[in-house]
Motif scaffolding. Structure first.
Motif, short mmCIF file in Angstrom:
data_model
loop_
_atom_site.label_atom_id
_atom_site.label_comp_id
_atom_site.label_asym_id
_atom_site.label_seq_id
_atom_site.Cartn_x
_atom_site.Cartn_y
_atom_site.Cartn_z
N PHE A 9 24.92 -28.71 34.69
CA PHE A 9 24.22 -27.46 34.42
C PHE A 9 25.04 -26.30 34.94
O PHE A 9 25.87 -26.47 35.83
CB PHE A 9 22.78 -27.43 34.92
CG PHE A 9 22.56 -27.80 36.35
CD1 PHE A 9 22.51 -26.84 37.34
CD2 PHE A 9 22.35 -29.12 36.72
CE1 PHE A 9 22.29 -27.17 38.66
CE2 PHE A 9 22.11 -29.46 38.04
CZ PHE A 9 22.09 -28.49 39.01
N GLU A 10 24.81 -25.15 34.35
CA GLU A 10 25.70 -24.01 34.56
C GLU A 10 25.53 -23.31 35.91
O GLU A 10 26.48 -22.73 36.41
CB GLU A 10 25.49 -22.99 33.43
CG GLU A 10 25.98 -23.49 32.09
CD GLU A 10 27.45 -23.83 32.07
OE1 GLU A 10 28.27 -23.05 32.60
OE2 GLU A 10 27.80 -24.91 31.53
N ASP A 14 21.54 -21.58 41.51
CA ASP A 14 20.17 -21.19 41.13
C ASP A 14 19.20 -22.35 41.31
O ASP A 14 18.08 -22.18 41.77
CB ASP A 14 20.13 -20.69 39.69
CG ASP A 14 20.81 -19.35 39.51
OD1 ASP A 14 21.13 -18.68 40.52
OD2 ASP A 14 21.04 -18.96 38.35
N PHE A 15 19.65 -23.56 40.93
CA PHE A 15 18.81 -24.75 41.15
C PHE A 15 18.52 -24.92 42.64
O PHE A 15 17.38 -25.13 43.04
CB PHE A 15 19.46 -26.02 40.61
CG PHE A 15 18.87 -27.26 41.21
CD1 PHE A 15 17.60 -27.67 40.86
CD2 PHE A 15 19.54 -27.96 42.19
CE1 PHE A 15 17.02 -28.78 41.47
CE2 PHE A 15 18.98 -29.07 42.79
CZ PHE A 15 17.71 -29.48 42.43
N TYR A 16 19.56 -24.83 43.45
CA TYR A 16 19.39 -25.02 44.89
C TYR A 16 18.41 -23.99 45.46
O TYR A 16 17.52 -24.33 46.24
CB TYR A 16 20.74 -24.94 45.61
CG TYR A 16 20.62 -25.24 47.08
CD1 TYR A 16 20.43 -26.53 47.54
CD2 TYR A 16 20.66 -24.21 48.02
CE1 TYR A 16 20.31 -26.81 48.89
CE2 TYR A 16 20.53 -24.48 49.38
CZ TYR A 16 20.36 -25.78 49.80
OH TYR A 16 20.22 -26.05 51.13
N GLN A 17 18.54 -22.75 45.04
CA GLN A 17 17.63 -21.71 45.52
C GLN A 17 16.20 -21.99 45.08
O GLN A 17 15.25 -21.82 45.85
CB GLN A 17 18.06 -20.32 45.03
CG GLN A 17 17.24 -19.20 45.64
CD GLN A 17 17.35 -19.16 47.16
OE1 GLN A 17 18.45 -19.11 47.69
NE2 GLN A 17 16.22 -19.19 47.85
N THR A 18 16.02 -22.45 43.85
CA THR A 18 14.69 -22.80 43.35
C THR A 18 14.09 -23.94 44.16
O THR A 18 12.89 -23.93 44.50
CB THR A 18 14.76 -23.16 41.86
OG1 THR A 18 15.27 -22.04 41.14
CG2 THR A 18 13.40 -23.54 41.30
N LEU A 19 14.92 -24.93 44.49
CA LEU A 19 14.45 -26.05 45.31
C LEU A 19 14.03 -25.58 46.69
O LEU A 19 12.96 -25.96 47.19
CB LEU A 19 15.55 -27.11 45.41
CG LEU A 19 15.25 -28.36 46.22
CD1 LEU A 19 14.08 -29.12 45.61
CD2 LEU A 19 16.48 -29.23 46.33
#
Length: 69
Positions: A9-10, A14-19
């Protein structure tokens, strides 16, 4: 199908922050419960036991390596 270890994924930051945001204001027990539920939801989504076994083995090996350091 083997476990995909390539970037898939790009925007990983952002994923880590969402988690991290999803864990905000949870107790340790709630955070552990959320992680367990997330693992089960994602395993169900994957649906391929061989891939799930590969992911579990890799995650366990990485955790054991952290303890050895």
């Amino acid at each position: 199908m083997p476990l995909n270890l390539e970037k898939n994924f790009e925007q990983p930051d952002d994923f880590y922050q969402t988690l991290i945001d999803a864990h905000r204001d949870l107790s340790d027990a709630q955070s552990q419960s959320m992680n367990a539920q997330l693992v089960l939801l994602l395993a169900n989504h994957i649906g391929d036991m061989a891939v799930i076994e590969q992911a579990l083995a890799l995650a366990r090996a990485n955790a054991l390596n952290l303890d050895a350091q």
